[in-house]
Design a protein around this motif. Structure first.
Motif, PDB file in Angstrom:
ATOM      1  N   UNK A   1      -9.863   2.477  -0.605  1.00 15.91           N
ATOM      2  CA  UNK A   1     -10.911   1.539  -0.229  1.00 15.91           C
ATOM      3  C   UNK A   1     -10.462   0.761   0.998  1.00 15.91           C
ATOM      4  N   UNK A   2     -11.394   0.445   1.859  1.00 19.00           N
ATOM      5  CA  UNK A   2     -11.068  -0.326   3.054  1.00 19.00           C
ATOM      6  C   UNK A   2     -12.150  -0.188   4.099  1.00 19.00           C
ATOM      7  N   UNK A   3     -12.111  -1.059   5.086  1.00 13.58           N
ATOM      8  CA  UNK A   3     -13.106  -1.040   6.147  1.00 13.58           C
ATOM      9  C   UNK A   3     -12.981   0.227   6.985  1.00 13.58           C
ATOM     10  N   UNK A   4     -14.025   0.503   7.724  1.00 12.02           N
ATOM     11  CA  UNK A   4     -14.006   1.664   8.608  1.00 12.02           C
ATOM     12  C   UNK A   4     -12.944   1.491   9.689  1.00 12.02           C
TER      13      UNK A   4
ATOM     14  N   UNK B   1      -6.514   2.271  -4.276  1.00 14.86           N
ATOM     15  CA  UNK B   1      -5.621   1.649  -3.282  1.00 14.86           C
ATOM     16  C   UNK B   1      -6.506   1.011  -2.210  1.00 14.86           C
ATOM     17  N   UNK B   2      -6.350  -0.266  -2.000  1.00 13.55           N
ATOM     18  CA  UNK B   2      -7.131  -0.974  -0.987  1.00 13.55           C
ATOM     19  C   UNK B   2      -6.274  -1.178   0.259  1.00 13.55           C
ATOM     20  N   UNK B   3      -6.732  -0.658   1.375  1.00 12.33           N
ATOM     21  CA  UNK B   3      -6.000  -0.774   2.646  1.00 12.33           C
ATOM     22  C   UNK B   3      -6.497  -2.015   3.379  1.00 12.33           C
ATOM     23  N   UNK B   4      -5.612  -2.939   3.738  1.00 12.52           N
ATOM     24  CA  UNK B   4      -6.052  -4.171   4.405  1.00 12.52           C
ATOM     25  C   UNK B   4      -6.527  -3.891   5.823  1.00 12.52           C
ATOM     26  N   UNK B   5      -7.459  -4.693   6.335  1.00 14.17           N
ATOM     27  CA  UNK B   5      -7.889  -4.526   7.724  1.00 14.17           C
ATOM     28  C   UNK B   5      -6.775  -4.914   8.687  1.00 14.17           C
ATOM     29  N   UNK B   6      -6.921  -4.533   9.925  1.00 11.26           N
ATOM     30  CA  UNK B   6      -5.872  -4.780  10.918  1.00 11.26           C
ATOM     31  C   UNK B   6      -5.651  -6.271  11.154  1.00 11.26           C
TER      32      UNK B   6
ATOM     33  N   UNK C   1       0.830  -1.206   0.000  1.00  8.61           N
ATOM     34  CA  UNK C   1       0.000   0.000   0.000  1.00  8.61           C
ATOM     35  C   UNK C   1       0.866   1.258   0.000  1.00  8.61           C
ATOM     36  N   UNK C   2       1.930   1.245   0.781  1.00 13.55           N
ATOM     37  CA  UNK C   2       2.807   2.414   0.860  1.00 13.55           C
ATOM     38  C   UNK C   2       3.526   2.640  -0.468  1.00 13.55           C
TER      39      UNK C   2
ATOM     40  N   UNK D   1      -3.516   7.748   5.443  1.00  7.64           N
ATOM     41  CA  UNK D   1      -2.814   7.483   4.193  1.00  7.64           C
ATOM     42  C   UNK D   1      -2.980   8.654   3.224  1.00  7.64           C
ATOM     43  N   UNK D   2      -4.161   9.244   3.202  1.00 11.79           N
ATOM     44  CA  UNK D   2      -4.382  10.405   2.337  1.00 11.79           C
ATOM     45  C   UNK D   2      -3.462  11.560   2.731  1.00 11.79           C
TER      46      UNK D   2
END
Length: 519
Positions: free
Chosen positions: A173-176, A312-317, A156-157, A183-184
């Protein structure tokens, strides 16, 4: 994932001893035989995997002071604990001036070294948080400020770094709670627009009738309530970045104007006579499936393709558990400073627990959980006792709750009519009989409000007025401590009537004596 400690010592026996000690304390270890090897690791691509260094000062070739000096020249801020067999005051001062976080003398005990490590990690985490917050405020946050060890987040980075080199629209994109806004901000802080306005708009929190006004502005008198001119978020972000959070919640009529603003680089204020040119970098974010929204007609297809240029899809924790402990440590350092508590760190058990939990609320949930744990903590580190709700949901971890005190039964329970069995006095009997009393089966105890009068008898029938009156008088007798004047006034009857009723109930002798004593 636990912290990784680099052990630098030319003595193989000392290296093995420290390696074993760190493993017992719950830390991961890397080992180097000399200063040159350690410096190559700390300045190479694997430098971010090292959280702390235990450095011997006396080594052949490049000694400990030389390593400290080279690290300072390279701008590396990893905390270093130096150790030596000769702990003179001059040596300690020189090492601390060179950038060491602490100093220990060989042979060092496990307890002393554990305290030193926790203090150094806590200080480093707090300094990192302060630097990150300052950059966040100044609009200069970069990807180096993002805490991660995860290969997924590394991808992602890398995408974010490429997006930062141009003005291409980005869709996050990604979960809350995964950190889309962070990231923005890192994208802007790594771009040519760093330090310029970063304007955030939560599209899901704007009333439908105000979306157009808030985004594009309005002129004075354009509609009822428009008492002054408002420039709008696009104009506020001119020259910088506009972050549209939850962009999928925009109403369809606002989506049309947003599309035009993106394509033409200009906005039409409500009630305005001419368009306003804007230079805005657009970053959008959503936790919804926009493609599905397009299929259902809730989101314009042409707008989707304008926003989804660089997704860009950010993975959940839960998909990057390597980051959990580092994040928790930084949150703990910040909240401990805010709450005025001296916490050295997380226990090994607590770190393992946090890394095992799936975190459905992602980073936001972790942050709030650590905040609560810091407030509850009375010791010098966070343990399992501060995370009972999390431990209850993870297999293999015992929920350690403080024992509840013996129940205290109201006095009204002991004032039951003689025809009913008297329950045991829990406090006295527990002290007298101990474990035997606790193991014996106890009759159920109904806790009653002492001011409540039952309207039904044992058979479920309505009690007589005489019975209700008797119970009311008995209660008033105890409540007002046999003070006849007060009882008669509160019951709404005369004193003579009260004496007569007490005599009928067989309570007159004791009450008269009490009244005379009170008089």
């Amino acid at each position: 994932m636990s912290s990784t400690i680099l052990i630098v010592d030319d003595d193989p026996i000392q290296r093995r001893l420290l390696d074993s000690m760190m493993s017992r304390l719950g830390y991961g270890t890397r080992v180097c035989e000399g200063g040159e090897q350690a410096l190559a690791l700390l300045t190479g691509p694997e430098a971010d995997t090292i959280d702390l260094v235990i450095l011997d000062l006396v080594m052949p070739n490049l000694d400990g002071m030389g390593v400290l000096s080279r690290l300072r020249q390279a701008g590396k801020a990893v905390p270093v604990i130096v150790q030596t067999a000769h702990g003179s005051i001059e040596t300690v001062i020189n090492a601390m001036r060179a950038g060491a976080a602490d100093f220990v003398v060989k042979p060092v005990g496990a307890e002393r070294l554990a305290v030193s490590i926790k203090n150094a990690l806590r200080t480093e985490a707090l300094e990192d948080e302060i630097r990150r917050i300052n950059r966040h405020v100044q609009g200069t946050l970069t990807f180096k400020d993002l805490v991660t060890r995860s290969p997924e987040m590394a991808r992602v980075i890398r995408l974010g770094e490429r997006a930062a080199k141009s003005n291409i629209p980005v869709l996050l994109e990604g979960e809350s709670g995964v950190g889309k806004e962070l990231l923005a901000r890192a994208i802007q802080g790594s771009s040519e627009r760093r330090g310029r306005p970063f304007v955030t708009v939560n599209c899901g929190a704007i009333p439908d009738n105000l979306v157009e006004s808030i985004l594009f502005g309005h002129e004075k008198g354009a509609f009822t309530g428009a008492t002054e001119r408002h420039v709008g978020k696009f104009v506020e972000a001119n020259g910088g970045t506009l972050f549209l959070d939850e962009v999928g919640d925009l109403p369809l009529d606002a989506q049309v104007k947003l599309l035009r603003a993106i394509q033409e680089g200009e906005v039409d204020p409500v009630g305005g006579r001419k368009t306003v040119k804007v230079d805005v970098r657009l970053i959008s974010a959503t936790n919804a499936n926009l493609i599905e929204a397009v299929k259902q007609g809730r989101f314009r297809e042409d707008l989707f393709y304008r926003l989804n240029v660089f997704p860009i899809t950010i993975p959940p924790l839960r998909a990057r558990r390597e980051d959990v402990v580092d994040l928790a440590r930084r949150f703990m350092a910040r909240f401990a400073a805010e709450e005025g508590k001296r916490l050295r760190g997380l226990s090994a058990e607590a770190a393992a627990l946090l890394a095992s939990y799936p975190w459905p609320g992602n980073v936001r949930q972790l942050e709030n959980t650590v905040f609560r744990a810091v407030v509850l903590c009375d010791g010098d580190e966070l343990t399992l006792d501060e995370f009972p709700q999390i431990a209850a949901q993870v297999d293999g971890f015992e929920v350690r709750m403080p024992p509840a005190p013996p129940p205290i039964v109201p006095a009204s329970v002991y004032s039951m009519p003689p025809t009913q069995p008297q329950p045991p006095r829990l406090v006295d009997d527990y002290a007298a009989h101990g474990a035997a009393f606790a193991a014996a089966p106890q009759p159920p105890i109904e806790l009653r409000d002492p001011s409540r009068i039952a309207l039904l008898d044992e058979n479920g029938d309505v009690r007589t007025l005489a019975a209700l009156e008797e119970e009311a008088i008995r209660f008033a007798l105890g409540h007002y401590r046999s003070h006849m004047t007060e009882m008669a006034r509160k019951l709404g009857i005369g004193r003579s009537t009260l004496y007569r009723k007490l005599k009928e109930l067989g309570l007159d002798d004791s009450d008269e004596q009490a009244e005379n004593a009170a008089a």
